[in-house]
Design an enzyme around this catalytic site. Structure first.
Site, PDB file in Angstrom:
ATOM      1  N   GLU A  94      -4.226  -6.276  -4.790  1.00 53.84           N
ATOM      2  CA  GLU A  94      -2.914  -6.728  -5.242  1.00 53.84           C
ATOM      3  C   GLU A  94      -3.080  -7.401  -6.601  1.00 53.84           C
ATOM      4  O   GLU A  94      -4.075  -8.067  -6.854  1.00 53.84           O
ATOM      5  CB  GLU A  94      -2.289  -7.689  -4.226  1.00 53.84           C
ATOM      6  CG  GLU A  94      -1.721  -6.927  -3.052  1.00 53.84           C
ATOM      7  CD  GLU A  94      -1.094  -7.817  -2.001  1.00 53.84           C
ATOM      8  OE1 GLU A  94      -0.654  -8.925  -2.325  1.00 53.84           O
ATOM      9  OE2 GLU A  94      -1.061  -7.391  -0.836  1.00 53.84           O
ATOM     10  N   VAL A 111       0.832  -1.206   0.000  1.00 57.76           N
ATOM     11  CA  VAL A 111       0.000   0.000   0.000  1.00 57.76           C
ATOM     12  C   VAL A 111       0.868   1.259   0.000  1.00 57.76           C
ATOM     13  O   VAL A 111       0.639   2.186  -0.781  1.00 57.76           O
ATOM     14  CB  VAL A 111      -0.970  -0.003   1.207  1.00 57.76           C
ATOM     15  CG1 VAL A 111      -1.660   1.349   1.362  1.00 57.76           C
ATOM     16  CG2 VAL A 111      -2.016  -1.093   1.022  1.00 57.76           C
ATOM     17  N   ARG A 135       1.034 -14.270   1.526  1.00 59.92           N
ATOM     18  CA  ARG A 135       0.408 -14.174   2.847  1.00 59.92           C
ATOM     19  C   ARG A 135      -0.971 -14.851   2.862  1.00 59.92           C
ATOM     20  O   ARG A 135      -1.843 -14.528   2.074  1.00 59.92           O
ATOM     21  CB  ARG A 135       0.286 -12.696   3.265  1.00 59.92           C
ATOM     22  CG  ARG A 135       1.640 -12.087   3.602  1.00 59.92           C
ATOM     23  CD  ARG A 135       1.528 -10.636   3.975  1.00 59.92           C
ATOM     24  NE  ARG A 135       1.349  -9.757   2.836  1.00 59.92           N
ATOM     25  CZ  ARG A 135       1.302  -8.423   2.917  1.00 59.92           C
ATOM     26  NH1 ARG A 135       1.418  -7.828   4.076  1.00 59.92           N
ATOM     27  NH2 ARG A 135       1.156  -7.691   1.835  1.00 59.92           N
ATOM     28  N   CYS A 157      -5.345  -9.314   3.152  1.00 59.04           N
ATOM     29  CA  CYS A 157      -6.467  -8.517   3.668  1.00 59.04           C
ATOM     30  C   CYS A 157      -7.663  -9.339   4.148  1.00 59.04           C
ATOM     31  O   CYS A 157      -8.007  -9.281   5.331  1.00 59.04           O
ATOM     32  CB  CYS A 157      -6.928  -7.530   2.605  1.00 59.04           C
ATOM     33  SG  CYS A 157      -5.729  -6.224   2.370  1.00 59.04           S
ATOM     34  N   LYS A 212      -3.227 -15.271  -5.429  1.00 61.78           N
ATOM     35  CA  LYS A 212      -3.913 -15.052  -6.703  1.00 61.78           C
ATOM     36  C   LYS A 212      -2.871 -14.716  -7.755  1.00 61.78           C
ATOM     37  O   LYS A 212      -1.707 -14.475  -7.400  1.00 61.78           O
ATOM     38  CB  LYS A 212      -4.965 -13.965  -6.574  1.00 61.78           C
ATOM     39  CG  LYS A 212      -4.444 -12.570  -6.297  1.00 61.78           C
ATOM     40  CD  LYS A 212      -5.633 -11.622  -6.340  1.00 61.78           C
ATOM     41  CE  LYS A 212      -5.218 -10.192  -6.135  1.00 61.78           C
ATOM     42  NZ  LYS A 212      -6.306  -9.268  -6.173  1.00 61.78           N
ATOM     43  N   GLU A 267      -7.903   2.185   2.175  1.00 64.11           N
ATOM     44  CA  GLU A 267      -7.371   1.874   0.848  1.00 64.11           C
ATOM     45  C   GLU A 267      -8.098   0.642   0.298  1.00 64.11           C
ATOM     46  O   GLU A 267      -8.321  -0.319   1.021  1.00 64.11           O
ATOM     47  CB  GLU A 267      -5.860   1.591   0.967  1.00 64.11           C
ATOM     48  CG  GLU A 267      -5.199   1.204  -0.317  1.00 64.11           C
ATOM     49  CD  GLU A 267      -5.441   2.212  -1.417  1.00 64.11           C
ATOM     50  OE1 GLU A 267      -5.087   3.378  -1.249  1.00 64.11           O
ATOM     51  OE2 GLU A 267      -6.012   1.828  -2.456  1.00 64.11           O
ATOM     52  N   GLY A 326     -13.642 -21.712  -5.495  1.00 62.98           N
ATOM     53  CA  GLY A 326     -12.213 -22.006  -5.635  1.00 62.98           C
ATOM     54  C   GLY A 326     -11.634 -22.564  -4.363  1.00 62.98           C
ATOM     55  O   GLY A 326     -12.346 -23.155  -3.535  1.00 62.98           O
TER      56      GLY A 326
HETATM   57  P1  NAD Z   1       3.022  -4.513   4.308  1.00 62.17           P
HETATM   58  O1  NAD Z   1       3.295  -5.365   5.476  1.00 62.17           O
HETATM   59  O2  NAD Z   1       3.339  -4.990   2.935  1.00 62.17           O
HETATM   60  O3  NAD Z   1       3.769  -3.115   4.487  1.00 62.17           O
HETATM   61  C1  NAD Z   1       3.851  -2.423   5.680  1.00 62.17           C
HETATM   62  C2  NAD Z   1       5.201  -1.735   5.671  1.00 62.17           C
HETATM   63  O4  NAD Z   1       5.251  -0.795   6.732  1.00 62.17           O
HETATM   64  C3  NAD Z   1       6.355  -2.693   5.872  1.00 62.17           C
HETATM   65  O5  NAD Z   1       7.266  -2.516   4.816  1.00 62.17           O
HETATM   66  C4  NAD Z   1       6.964  -2.261   7.203  1.00 62.17           C
HETATM   67  O6  NAD Z   1       8.347  -2.425   7.269  1.00 62.17           O
HETATM   68  C5  NAD Z   1       6.580  -0.784   7.213  1.00 62.17           C
HETATM   69  N1  NAD Z   1       6.620  -0.169   8.544  1.00 62.17           N
HETATM   70  C6  NAD Z   1       6.056  -0.622   9.669  1.00 62.17           C
HETATM   71  N2  NAD Z   1       6.319   0.223  10.689  1.00 62.17           N
HETATM   72  C7  NAD Z   1       7.075   1.219  10.168  1.00 62.17           C
HETATM   73  C8  NAD Z   1       7.687   2.384  10.707  1.00 62.17           C
HETATM   74  N3  NAD Z   1       7.570   2.667  11.988  1.00 62.17           N
HETATM   75  N4  NAD Z   1       8.388   3.165   9.898  1.00 62.17           N
HETATM   76  C9  NAD Z   1       8.533   2.888   8.592  1.00 62.17           C
HETATM   77  N5  NAD Z   1       7.978   1.800   8.006  1.00 62.17           N
HETATM   78  C10 NAD Z   1       7.280   0.983   8.808  1.00 62.17           C
HETATM   79  O7  NAD Z   1       1.506  -4.126   4.423  1.00 62.17           O
HETATM   80  P2  NAD Z   1       0.531  -3.687   3.232  1.00 62.17           P
HETATM   81  O8  NAD Z   1       0.038  -4.875   2.520  1.00 62.17           O
HETATM   82  O9  NAD Z   1       1.174  -2.578   2.472  1.00 62.17           O
HETATM   83  O10 NAD Z   1      -0.684  -3.097   4.083  1.00 62.17           O
HETATM   84  C11 NAD Z   1      -0.571  -1.899   4.808  1.00 62.17           C
HETATM   85  C12 NAD Z   1      -1.944  -1.563   5.373  1.00 62.17           C
HETATM   86  O11 NAD Z   1      -2.865  -1.352   4.292  1.00 62.17           O
HETATM   87  C13 NAD Z   1      -2.541  -2.656   6.237  1.00 62.17           C
HETATM   88  O12 NAD Z   1      -3.299  -2.066   7.243  1.00 62.17           O
HETATM   89  C14 NAD Z   1      -3.451  -3.384   5.263  1.00 62.17           C
HETATM   90  O13 NAD Z   1      -4.514  -4.030   5.921  1.00 62.17           O
HETATM   91  C15 NAD Z   1      -3.953  -2.264   4.400  1.00 62.17           C
HETATM   92  N6  NAD Z   1      -4.365  -2.658   3.049  1.00 62.17           N
HETATM   93  C16 NAD Z   1      -3.613  -3.567   2.350  1.00 62.17           C
HETATM   94  C17 NAD Z   1      -3.999  -3.898   1.050  1.00 62.17           C
HETATM   95  C18 NAD Z   1      -3.217  -4.911   0.252  1.00 62.17           C
HETATM   96  O14 NAD Z   1      -3.752  -5.397  -0.745  1.00 62.17           O
HETATM   97  N7  NAD Z   1      -2.004  -5.254   0.627  1.00 62.17           N
HETATM   98  C19 NAD Z   1      -5.129  -3.299   0.476  1.00 62.17           C
HETATM   99  C20 NAD Z   1      -5.834  -2.366   1.214  1.00 62.17           C
HETATM  100  C21 NAD Z   1      -5.443  -2.040   2.504  1.00 62.17           C
END
Ligand code: NAD
Length: 444
Positions: free
Chosen positions: A160, A11, A336, A269, A329, A156, A262
Site C-alpha cells: 500500500e 488488492v 487498519r 497485512c 505508513k 499478491e 519505529g
Molecule cells: P479489503 O478488505 O480492502 O478488500 C476486500 C474487498 O472484498 C472488500 O471491498 C469487500 O467488500 C469485498 N468482498 C468481500 N466478499 C465479497 C463478495 N462476496 N463479493 C464481492 N466483493 C466481496 O482487502 P484487501 O486489502 O484488498 O486485501 C484482499 C486480500 O489480499 C487479503 O487476503 C489480503 O491479505 C491480501 N493482500 C492485501 C494487501 C494489501 O496491501 N492490502 C497486499 C497483499 C495481499
C-alpha cells in the site's frame, strides 16, 4: 483476455486497473453499490498514488467496469480472480469472505460452457485453495476442477502506498497451479512482462506469501529490539546504527526499508498474517518461538512511546497530547492495525486529551477505526499542536519531515516531541530547545 476480479478493495481494484491497463477487459465485482458507482465514475474509493488517473484512463478506453452482477461478469470471463478479505480473528484466519465468494463464483459458472481458471489472490493459509476453495467451487458449479475449470493460487505482494507501481511492474509472478493447463492459462495474463515466473503447487504458493510477510515482520521487530537495547546505552543512536548496517553489501536497498526502528508494523497485512501463521503453526503442533516474539515485540512497541512521553512530562491526565500521523505508513489512507491507534488507545487510558492530525484523514471521522473514540481530529497541524503538552510523530509523512523546531516551539505549550519514526535531526532539535526523544535514542 476477459477477467473478473472479485473484491474492490486495495488488492482487487489495483489488480483490476493494472490488468485493464495491460489491455485486458476487466469487470470488477463488488458488494457495495455506492462504491461500484464511484468506480464507474472514475473515483477510487480509497487513496493510492496514481490509481484514480489510471482508473479514469482505462474507463475511457472501456477496458473496465464495476458491477454487483456476479453472474454476468463471471460467466463471460476467461479468468476469475478472488481478491476478497481474509482477516485474522481470534488468532485464526477468517475465511468467510473467501467461502462466500467461492460459492457465488461457482454458481455463476454453472451454465458456462467454456473452460475458465479461478485464481485465489487473497492471502490464505496453506491448503485453503485445495481443501476449502476447490470443494466449494466444484459443488456450487457442478463442474470438475482439472476438467471444465482450472485453479491457481497467486499471492499478491503489492505494498500500500506503492500499490499501482507494484502491480504494473511486479518483480515476479508466483503461480501455484492445480494442473499445468491452469497455470499456463493464467500466465497468459502477464505474457507481456519480462519477469520470472515461479510455477509451483497451490500450497507452496500460499506458503510463499506468509514466508515473505513473516520475514519483513521479523526484520521490523528485530530493528525495534535493537532500538530497545540502544536506548539503554548512553550515546547510542539507532539511526546511525542502521545507516552503518544498510551499507552492508549483503543487504539490498529493498530489504533495508524493513530494517529500521519505529513505532511498529501495522496495516492490513503484516499484523494479521503473522498472527494467522502463528495460529496455523500451532494447529500443526509446531513451536514458533521466533514468530511469537516478533508479534510480542510489535504489540509492546506503541506503549514504549507512551512510556517515553510519561517519563518526560509525567502524569498525562488532562494534558493535551498531539498525534501527528494516524495511517500505518505514508501515502495511504489505510488505518487498519496502525500503531497510531494503539498509541491513541494508551493515551486515552491515561486520560490525556488527544488531538490527532493526519493529511489523509478528514475531520469528519467516518472511518470505522476512529468512530466513537474520544479524540479531536484536526484538519491543520497548528490546531493539533496549539498549547499541547507533548507531541508524538507516528507516521513519516513528508509534510511532517519539513517541520522545524521553531514550528513546535511556537505552537506548543511545552515543546516535547517524541519521534516515533526518527524523521528529525536529533542535534538540530535538541540544540534549538526542543525536548526531543525518539525510538532507539538513549535519554540523556
Ligand atoms: P479489503 O478488505 O480492502 O478488500 C476486500 C474487498 O472484498 C472488500 O471491498 C469487500 O467488500 C469485498 N468482498 C468481500 N466478499 C465479497 C463478495 N462476496 N463479493 C464481492 N466483493 C466481496 O482487502 P484487501 O486489502 O484488498 O486485501 C484482499 C486480500 O489480499 C487479503 O487476503 C489480503 O491479505 C491480501 N493482500 C492485501 C494487501 C494489501 O496491501 N492490502 C497486499 C497483499 C495481499
Amino acid at each position: 483476455m476477459k477477467i473478473a476480479v472479485i473484491g474492490t478493495g486495495y488488492v482487487g481494484l489495483v489488480t483490476a486497473v493494472s490488468l485493464a491497463s495491460f489491455g485486458h477487459n476487466v469487470s470488477c465485482i463488488g458488494r457495495n453499490k455506492d462504491k461500484i458507482g464511484q468506480i464507474n465514475q472514475g473515483k477510487a474509493p480509497f487513496y493510492e498514488p496514481n490509481l484514480q488517473s489510471l482508473l479514469r484512463s482505462v474507463l475511457l478506453r472501456k477496458r473496465i467496469y464495476a458491477t454487483a452482477d456476479f453472474h454476468k461478469s463471471v460467466a463471460q470471463s476467461d479468468i476469475s480472480i478472488l481478491a476478497v478479505g481474509t482477516p485474522t480473528i481470534g488468532g485464526r484466519i477468517d475465511l468467510s469472505e473467501v467461502k462466500e465468494a467461492s460459492e457465488q463464483l461457482g454458481r455463476a459458472l454453472r451454465h458456462r460452457k467454456a473452460y475458465q481458471v479461478i485464481v485465489v489472490k487473497s492471502t490464505v493459509i496453506p491448503m485453503t485453495t485445495e481443501e476449502v476453495v476447490k470443494p466449494i467451487l466444484e459443488k456450487s458449479s457442478s463442474k470438475k476442477i482439472g476438467k471444465e475449470l482450472g485453479l491457481c493460487m497467486s499471492p499478491e505482494f503489492l505494498r500500500e502506498g506503492n500499490a499501482l507501481e507494484d502491480a504494473l511492474y511486479p518483480d515476479r509472478i508466483i503461480i501455484g497451479q492445480y494442473d499445468v493447463r491452469s497455470g499456463e492459462t493464467f500466465s497468459q495474463l502477464y505474457k507481456k512482462l519480462n519477469i520470472p515466473f515461479v510455477f509451483t503447487n497451490l500450497q507452496t504458493a500460499e506458503m510463499i506469501k506468509y514466508a515473505v510477510n513473516g520475514l519483513f515482520a521479523t526484520l521490523i521487530s528485530y530493528s525495534n529490539e535493537i532500538a530497545r537495547i540502544s536506548e539503554a546505552v548512553d550515546g547510542v543512536d539507532v539511526v546511525d546504527v542502521w545507516r552503518g548496517v544498510h551499507l552492508d553489501r549483503r543487504i539490498s536497498a529493498g530489504t533495508s526499508h524493513y530494517i529500521y526502528s519505529g513505532a511498529g508494523f501495522g496495516g492490513s497485512c503484516l499484523p494479521k498474517d503473522t498472527k494467522a501463521l502463528l495460529g496455523f503453526a500451532k494447529k500443526l503442533g509446531i513451536e514458533t518461538n521466533l514468530l511469537k516474539s516478533v508479534i510480542d515485540i510489535n504489540t509492546a512497541q506503541p506503549q514504549r512511546l507512551v512510556t517515553m512521553l510519561k517519563n518526560t512530562i509525567g502524569n498525562l491526565k488532562g494534558k493535551k497530547i498531539a498525534i501527528l500521523g494516524l495511517t500505518f505508513k505514508p501515502n495511504t489512507d489505510d488505518l487498519r492495525e496502525s500503531a497510531s491507534l494503539a498509541v491513541v488507545d494508551a493515551l486515552i487510558k491515561n486520560e490525556a486529551r488527544v488531538f490527532c492530525h493526519d493529511p489523509m484523514i478528514p475531520q469528519k471521522r467516518q472511518t470505522p477505526e476512529l468512530v466513537d473514540l474520544p479524540i479531536t481530529l484536526t484538519t491543520n497541524l497548528e490546531d493539533a499542536l496549539k498549547d499541547a503538552d507533548g507531541a508524538l510523530v507516528l507516521t513519516a509523512w513528508n509534510e511532517y519531515k519539513k517541520l522545524t523546531p521553531a514550528f513546535f516551539k511556537t505552537h506548543m505549550k511545552n515543546p516535547v516531541l517524541i519521534d516515533g519514526r526518527r524523521i528529525y535531526s536529533k542535534a538540530y532539535f535538541i540544540d534549538s530547545g526542543v525536548a526531543y526523544k525518539g525510538i532507539g535514542l538513549s535519554t540523556p
